[in-house]
Design a protein around this motif. Structure first.
Motif, PDB file in Angstrom:
ATOM      1  N   GLY A  39       0.824  -1.212   0.000  1.00 13.81           N
ATOM      2  CA  GLY A  39       0.000   0.000   0.000  1.00 13.81           C
ATOM      3  C   GLY A  39       0.851   1.252   0.000  1.00 13.81           C
ATOM      4  O   GLY A  39       2.083   1.189   0.018  1.00 13.81           O
ATOM      5  N   ILE A  40       0.152   2.382  -0.027  1.00 16.85           N
ATOM      6  CA  ILE A  40       0.851   3.671  -0.006  1.00 16.85           C
ATOM      7  C   ILE A  40       1.420   3.894   1.393  1.00 16.85           C
ATOM      8  O   ILE A  40       0.766   3.580   2.379  1.00 16.85           O
ATOM      9  CB  ILE A  40      -0.146   4.798  -0.317  1.00 16.85           C
ATOM     10  N   SER A  41       2.634   4.433   1.466  1.00 15.57           N
ATOM     11  CA  SER A  41       3.194   4.659   2.798  1.00 15.57           C
ATOM     12  C   SER A  41       4.079   5.898   2.805  1.00 15.57           C
ATOM     13  O   SER A  41       4.578   6.321   1.778  1.00 15.57           O
ATOM     14  CB  SER A  41       4.007   3.449   3.237  1.00 15.57           C
ATOM     15  N   SER A 155      -5.373   2.565   3.516  1.00 15.83           N
ATOM     16  CA  SER A 155      -3.932   2.283   3.350  1.00 15.83           C
ATOM     17  C   SER A 155      -3.319   1.656   4.583  1.00 15.83           C
ATOM     18  O   SER A 155      -2.309   0.969   4.495  1.00 15.83           O
ATOM     19  CB  SER A 155      -3.139   3.555   3.099  1.00 15.83           C
ATOM     20  N   ASN A 156      -3.897   1.923   5.726  1.00 11.19           N
ATOM     21  CA  ASN A 156      -3.333   1.393   6.960  1.00 11.19           C
ATOM     22  C   ASN A 156      -4.032   0.112   7.401  1.00 11.19           C
ATOM     23  O   ASN A 156      -3.939  -0.299   8.551  1.00 11.19           O
ATOM     24  CB  ASN A 156      -3.388   2.446   8.057  1.00 11.19           C
ATOM     25  N   THR A 157      -4.734  -0.501   6.461  1.00 12.16           N
ATOM     26  CA  THR A 157      -5.468  -1.731   6.750  1.00 12.16           C
ATOM     27  C   THR A 157      -5.094  -2.771   5.697  1.00 12.16           C
ATOM     28  O   THR A 157      -4.816  -2.426   4.560  1.00 12.16           O
ATOM     29  CB  THR A 157      -6.991  -1.457   6.641  1.00 12.16           C
ATOM     30  N   VAL A 171      -2.466  -2.406  10.064  1.00 14.40           N
ATOM     31  CA  VAL A 171      -1.081  -2.589   9.644  1.00 14.40           C
ATOM     32  C   VAL A 171      -0.187  -1.478  10.184  1.00 14.40           C
ATOM     33  O   VAL A 171       1.004  -1.673  10.360  1.00 14.40           O
ATOM     34  CB  VAL A 171      -0.965  -2.730   8.107  1.00 14.40           C
ATOM     35  N   ASP A 172      -0.746  -0.315  10.483  1.00 17.75           N
ATOM     36  CA  ASP A 172       0.091   0.824  10.864  1.00 17.75           C
ATOM     37  C   ASP A 172      -0.406   1.375  12.203  1.00 17.75           C
ATOM     38  O   ASP A 172      -1.472   1.965  12.271  1.00 17.75           O
ATOM     39  CB  ASP A 172      -0.017   1.877   9.747  1.00 17.75           C
ATOM     40  N   ALA A 173       0.376   1.174  13.251  1.00 12.16           N
ATOM     41  CA  ALA A 173      -0.060   1.585  14.590  1.00 12.16           C
ATOM     42  C   ALA A 173       0.693   2.816  15.065  1.00 12.16           C
ATOM     43  O   ALA A 173       0.593   3.198  16.225  1.00 12.16           O
ATOM     44  CB  ALA A 173       0.154   0.438  15.580  1.00 12.16           C
TER      45      ALA A 173
END
Ligand SMILES: Nc1ncnc2c1ncn2[C@@H]1O[C@H](COP(=O)(O)OP(=O)(O)O)[C@@H](O)[C@H]1O
Ligand SMILES: [Mg+2]
Length: 414
Positions: A39-41, A155-157, A171-173
């Protein structure tokens, strides 16, 4: 500073040591990397192979790595679906001794896809709705455990297939906070952020021509909020019943179970005049069917897959001669087999042979619970058409020939 790997599992550091920590992540040689969709990061994120495992490696600032790692560990302990933290590597330096950014290593979540890859083949509105449903469930679960995400977005999932639906994983905490309890204000803030992010992400897809024309980003973003609200209300509302309708409590608990949640504690109060009972469940654990399937069979599946497999298991058990109806586990003297014994027989004689009937190369990328669920669906579909039970063997043959063979990397749930 010396290179140092802080890892959860003592088995990992040795294989992780082989990765080129003295090279900036963006310049890692191909031989260490695995090309998987991402994903985008904000940060540099790459997938690397070490030993037999694939890891997601993210280069982050010192403070961030130190914050995110323990948060992910806490979420793992609370059994919330999130990527699995493996290690942090601070104190990196290149060949000239220049410092490099620390990394956070998580285990690559098998069978998962970032939403952008799912949208590559234009997704039907119903499928997008199921993604948002999964995200609403994830957000409710996080909030029940006291986790304020701070940056909920597509994006964070990561999404994994779960029977006819999806399961969502955090995915992003990085921006998260864990507290004993969240205030309504914190929950609403999280929802506002989620809505803004998701509408923006859907608009990006629209601009890039990969959004179904029937999907309007704004109402879809609002829908997530509505679904979250309905689920939160059902899980946390206080109900008041007339005293002689106490079985309503059981009914409510069953409804919560059907939604996939377990009731850990409950508060029951009688009104001063004794005419009413007030009931407030403390719902903590999602994964009701998941746990039941694991306990009975040792199979680890997603919630909806587990529900589907348990249905089949129960029907099959009822057809066995030594089956004893009801929950009572018979003691040694009594005739009949314990549910666990029957369940193991089902795994050996029914579940495994059905899954093995599917050639290994077609099974790749699908977990066994998903395959079995799809076989069950296919058998049902063929049986409806034929007006009789076609049986598992015939269903498997037809499923392989007509469904699996024609599916590229099927992300779209039929
Ligand atoms: N453990 C993992 N398994 C699979 N994909 C991952 C994993 N960790 C990260 N990714 C992929 O990398 C992307 C970026 O990760 P993220 O933690 O959101 O980075 P950033 O903090 O830079 O936003 C995610 O959207 C996801 O696609
Ligand atoms: Mg991110």
């Amino acid at each position: 500073m010396e290179l140092q790997i802080t890892a959860t599992d003592p088995g990992h550091p040795t294989t992780l040591l082989d990765l080129p920590w003295d090279v900036p992540l963006a310049a890692w040689p191909e031989r260490h990397l695995v090309a998987l969709p991402r994903g985008i990061s904000r940060h540099v994120v790459r997938f690397a192979r070490a030993g037999h495992d694939v890891f997601a490696v993210k280069e982050v600032g010192e403070g961030a790595a130190v914050r995110e790692y323990p948060l992910l560990r806490a979420l793992a302990r609370l059994a919330v679906p999130a990527v699995d933290p493996v290690a942090v590597v601070p104190g990196r330096a290149d060949a000239h001794g220049e410092p490099l950014e620390p990394v956070l290593i998580t285990r690559q979540l098998k069978g998962s896809l970032p939403y952008r890859s799912m949208f590559e083949t234009t997704m039907r509105p119903g499928t997008i709705q199921r993604l948002l449903d999964a995200l609403a469930v994830l957000l409710v679960r996080l909030h029940l455990t006291g986790f304020a995400w701070g940056d909920c977005s597509l994006s964070n999932t990561l999404f994994r297939r779960d029977a006819g639906a999806y399961a969502a994983y955090l995915v992003d905490a990085e921006t998260g906070q864990l507290q004993p309890r969240l205030t309504d204000g914190q929950r609403h803030y999280d929802l506002d952020v989620a809505q803004v992010n998701i509408v923006g992400e859907l608009m990006d897809l629209e601009a890039g021509g990969s959004l179904h024309p029937a999907v309007d980003p704004v109402p879809f973003g609002r829908e997530l909020i509505d679904r979250y609200g309905a689920l939160w209300h059902e899980l946390t509302r206080t109900s008041v019943y007339p005293r002689d309708k106490r079985h309503y409590i059981d009914r409510r608990i069953r409804r919560l179970n059907d939604l996939g949640f377990d009731v850990a504690e409950m508060q029951i109060q009688r009104s001063p005049d004794g005419d009413h009972v007030t009931f407030l469940p403390k719902v903590v654990d999602a994964g009701h069917h998941q746990r039941q399937l694991l306990r009975l069979t040792g199979l680890d599946a997603e919630e909806n897959q587990a529900r589907s497999l348990l249905n089949d298991l129960e029907t099959w058990m009822a057809s066995q001669e030594d089956f004893v109806p009801g929950d009572a586990s018979p003691d040694d003297e009594a005739p009949g087999a314990r549910p666990e014994v029957l369940a193991h027989r089902w795994v050996r004689d029914v579940f495994r042979p059905a899954v093995r009937a599917v050639p290994a190369e077609l099974r790749e990328g699908l977990d066994t619970a998903q395959i079995y669920h799809e076989l069950l669906e296919h058998r049902w579909y063929l049986s409806e058409r034929a007006q009789r039970d076609v049986g598992m063997a015939a269903a498997a043959d037809d499923y392989i020939a007509t469904v699996l063979a024609g599916r590229p990397d099927g992300t779209d749930v039929p």
